[in-house]
Structures are given as C-alpha cells and as structure tokens.
Design an enzyme around this catalytic site. Structure first.
Site, PDB file in Angstrom:
ATOM      1  N   GLU A 216      19.070  28.684  27.707  1.00 38.54           N
ATOM      2  CA  GLU A 216      18.146  28.914  26.608  1.00 38.54           C
ATOM      3  C   GLU A 216      18.763  29.852  25.587  1.00 38.54           C
ATOM      4  OE1 GLU A 216      14.488  30.283  28.293  1.00 38.54           O
ATOM      5  OE2 GLU A 216      14.081  28.408  29.358  1.00 38.54           O
TER       6      GLU A 216
ATOM      7  N   HIS B 239       9.884  28.003  25.841  1.00 33.61           N
ATOM      8  CA  HIS B 239       9.566  28.997  26.877  1.00 33.61           C
ATOM      9  C   HIS B 239       8.398  29.894  26.435  1.00 33.61           C
ATOM     10  CE1 HIS B 239      11.534  31.200  30.497  1.00 33.61           C
ATOM     11  NE2 HIS B 239      10.206  31.331  30.527  1.00 33.61           N
TER      12      HIS B 239
END
Length: 474
Positions: A322, A352
């Site tokens: 990420e 997220h």
C-alpha cells in the site's frame, strides 16, 4: 529438587549501546513534595475520612519526553499527549525507512497507524524509545519480538473501529449486490444503463463471515437485521450472536455463502488463505469482501475468478503493498496486478478506509494515547500486545516518599532474588511480576526513599546481567 538459582553477571548497564535517557533526571528530584492532585474523592456518605487522592507519578521532566506521531493520528490523541507536557511532533504521512531511522533516534514515544513499518532494523536505532502506540487494530507492522526483547512496550486499539468496519461491509454488500459502483461510473461518463439483470436484494441471502471477532460479530448482527442468513468460521470456538451458525471448515462456509467477508489477522497461516482452491469452492456468482489484511487474498487468483465469471463481484480495502501517503500511487509499480484489478467489472477498491470514520479515529486516539500516558507515567502494561500485563494500585498523596521501580528483564532463574536484595534496604509495599516468553516485567513500590538513594538504586538494577530496561518513577 527445585531449579538452582542462576548467577546473574554484573556490569552490562554502563556499556549498553542503546543507553536510555528517559528515567535519569535524578538531579531534579524533590521527594518532599508531590504534584497537585487532579482528583479528589467525594466525602463518604457515612461521615468517614475522605479517601486519599491518587498521587501523580512523575518520572522525568515532561517537556523532555519526545513524541513522534505519524500518519495523521487523530487530534484527540495528540491533545491528550500535549496536555501531559510532552513534546509532540505530528506528521500526516508515513516515512521511508531512511527518514524514519533519523526521526526515531531520540524519541521516547512513537505513534503510527497501519502503513509505517517498525522493523528490527529501524527499532535498533531508537536508543530512547520506550513505547509504541499503534493507532489501529493491527500490530503486524511492528516487530513485536524485537520490541519486547529491547524493553519497548506496544499498545493498539483492538475495539474502537469495529463498528465502522462492520458498517462498511454492509454498505459494500449492498453496493455489490446492486452493481452500484458500475452504474455510478457509467452515469458519471454520461451512460444511462438501467438494468436489473444480476442485481439482487440481500434479504434471504447467506453471508459467510471468516473470523468472528470484534468486527465479524458486529457484522453478524447487522446482517441478520437485514434478513440475511449468517454462517461463520473461526479457529476459536466462539459463541454466536443472534441465530448465526458456526461451520467446522472454511470450505464448508465457502460452499454455502453468497457473500464472504474476511476478518482475520496477518499470520503465516492466513497468507493467501483465499486462493485458487478456495475460489473453486465458492458458489457460482458469489461475492468476496476483504477488509482484513492484503496478504490474506491471492489477488491474481481473484482476478482470474472474476474474469471467468466465478465471482459476480468483489470489494477490497487492503492490498499486499500500500502507498505510504495519499496521491496517484496505486499503480503497477506498487503491485504488478494493479492494472488488471482496476479493469474488472463490479469491483470496489477502497484505500484502506475500513476504520476511517471521525468516530472511530477519535475513539482510537483516546484509547491509545491514554495507554501511552499510563505506561510512560505509571508503568502500567494493561492491554499491551507484546509484554506481560502488569499493574499496581495507584500510590496516594499519603505516600510522598515512595518510588515505583520497573525492571524489564530476561526471564531466567535468580532474577527476583537479586532484585529483592537491591530493594531490601527499603520496605516493599507492593510488588507484581509476570513473564511472557523470554521477557519478564517486574513492578514494585518501595517506601521511605531519600533523593540521594535513587540514582544508586537505579544503577544497581542497571548493572544486573538480566536487565533489559530499568525505569524509576517517583
């Protein structure tokens, strides 16, 4: 025969390359006076004496404590730490390893969220660090074993964002069932596409929950209220909420569920736990939602299952890799499957944000910041994820010359004998010790301590060969 006490060598306290500075403000101690109490018990309704006020321990000059907060920790947490007088530096993003190593060298407290990786290589440079606050549920981004072995306590917030994640799951279940993401994108591009084929109500459908912890159980209740049948699978035998039914295997759940949601930690056992075999077990036209950890789903296998029509849709909130900050970073440089993933129909991709609500982040800020303050100022390890949970009742204003000793040490025979020999010239009012693997945590309150004795007391404990970290709170 009992195990013979092992001799503990002297002399590692002076040459420790990670020498600590937190509890060494011995020159400014004044044990004859106590800080002003912040709480007074109400008078007894029976006319008895008022309960003594809690004594606020002060192990150092508060302004000397340096706190580094990364990834935009909520203001509620920042305010709690600032009100304690700590030096607080807050940064909105995570930091690359080289910058983090420089930043972490002198801080005593660090607060992170899910993107910052606190590896052993980073932590070994943190010579003053005593505690880490993970302002999130997970702690897999921290090398917990290395932290414990170096006397660094870790706290998190396992409950505060559960509701936010569960509500996101409900929203995504409905969005996938009605293909709302595709219709939204089409209409933004000027395409009117009013269809009902492949669009469903969720009432009467079966939800399969993998991991029936705080999020899974809340989701169970919400889904039942919407008329869904709920099955769940967990490696722990847990009581079901409402009329949800446990199943014995993951395959059994996958074969029956219309929607599958994942709520498991990142462990070796959960890596790619949903891959080609599991997609084959799922019902034709079913849906997968992952808001746990990015390593749990084999995403190339998910892409193939979607392209083959096995999956009618999917929602991902987490990914193997990420970005460290906001911006146009979700591309093939990060994960080589990204472009293929973005082309799929009826797939929801979110950055997220499962716990990213104002309510959740505020609650997390309070919970973790208070844990940090209690550890720094009182030595309390309640709810720590990598240390034994040890606490003592508070000292009171009637105990002005008491000292709280904290001794984190290797869990070997003979330590308590040597520690109590050092404390033996004082009355030990209360003491508690516990161990967790190779690390043990001892906390003791001793009375009638003169200012001149504290430095020698501290150094004697530092010189024990079992020592990981010594702290003296007064």
């Amino acid at each position: 025969m009992p195990t013979a006490a092992r001799d503990i060598p002297q002399g590692n306290g002076h040459n420790d390359t990670l020498a600590r500075t937190v509890s060494n403000s011995f020159g400014t101690l004044d044990l004859s006076s106590s800080p002003t109490a912040t709480f007074h018990s109400p008078p007894s309704s029976y006319g008895g004496h008022q309960k003594p006020s809690t004594k606020q321990l002060k192990p150092f000059n508060s302004s000397d404590i340096k706190v580094l907060l990364l990834e935009n920790v909520n203001k509620t947490g920042q305010d709690i730490l600032k009100k304690k007088g700590y030096q607080v530096e807050a940064i909105k993003s995570s930091l690359p390893e080289d910058q983090l190593i420089e930043k972490i060298r002198d801080v005593h407290v660090i607060g992170i969220r899910s993107k910052t990786q606190l590896t052993a290589n980073i932590l070994k440079h943190a010579k003053n660090l005593i505690v880490i606050g993970c302002f999130c549920i997970g702690t897999n981004q921290v090398d917990l074993k290395f932290a414990a072995e170096n006397g660094i306590c870790v706290f998190n917030s396992p409950f505060s964002n559960s509701r936010s994640v569960a509500e996101l799951m409900i929203g995504e279940i409905i969005t996938l069932a009605r293909q709302l993401g595709d219709r939204n994108n089409e209409l933004h591009n000027g395409v009117w596409n009013k269809v009902s084929a492949g669009c469903w109500e969720v009432r009467g459908k079966t939800l399969g929950i993998v991991g029936y912890g705080h999020v899974g159980s809340q989701l169970s209740v919400l889904a039942e209220a919407m008329g869904m049948k709920v099955l769940f699978y967990d490696v722990v035998n847990l009581m079901s909420m409402g009329v949800a039914s446990p199943v014995h295997t993951l395959d059994e759940l996958l074969q029956q569920a219309d929607f599958v949601t994942l709520h498991v930690p990142e462990l070796p056992e959960t890596k790619n736990m949903i891959s080609t075999h599991q997609f084959e077990q799922m019902k034709q036209g079913s849906y997968l939602i992952n808001a746990s950890r990015g390593s749990v789903v084999d995403i190339p296998a998910l892409i193939k299952a979607s392209q083959d029509g096995k999956l009618a849709g999917a929602a991902l909130d987490v990914y193997p890799n990420e970005p460290g900050g906001n911006g146009e970073h979700f591309n093939s440089n990060l994960n080589d499957f990204t472009e293929d993933l973005r082309k799929l129909k009826n797939i929801l991709l979110t950055p997220h944000i499962g716990g990213s609500t104002e309510e959740a982040q505020s609650a997390i800020g309070v919970e973790v910041a208070e844990s940090l303050v209690n550890y720094v100022n009182l030595g309390t390890t309640s709810a720590a994820v990598n240390m034994p949970e040890v606490t003592l009742r508070s000292l009171t204003m009637d105990e002005p010359n008491h000292v709280r000793v904290i001794y984190i040490h290797r869990n070997v025979p003979g330590v308590l004998r040597r520690v109590n020999e050092i404390l033996g010239d004082h009355n030990v009012d209360k003491q508690m010790t516990d161990s967790r693997g190779d690390v043990a945590y001892l906390m003791a309150d001793i009375s009638n301590v003169n200012t001149s004795e504290i430095k020698d007391l501290y150094q004697s404990l530092e010189d024990l060969g079992s020592r990981i970290r010594t702290r003296v709170l007064y």
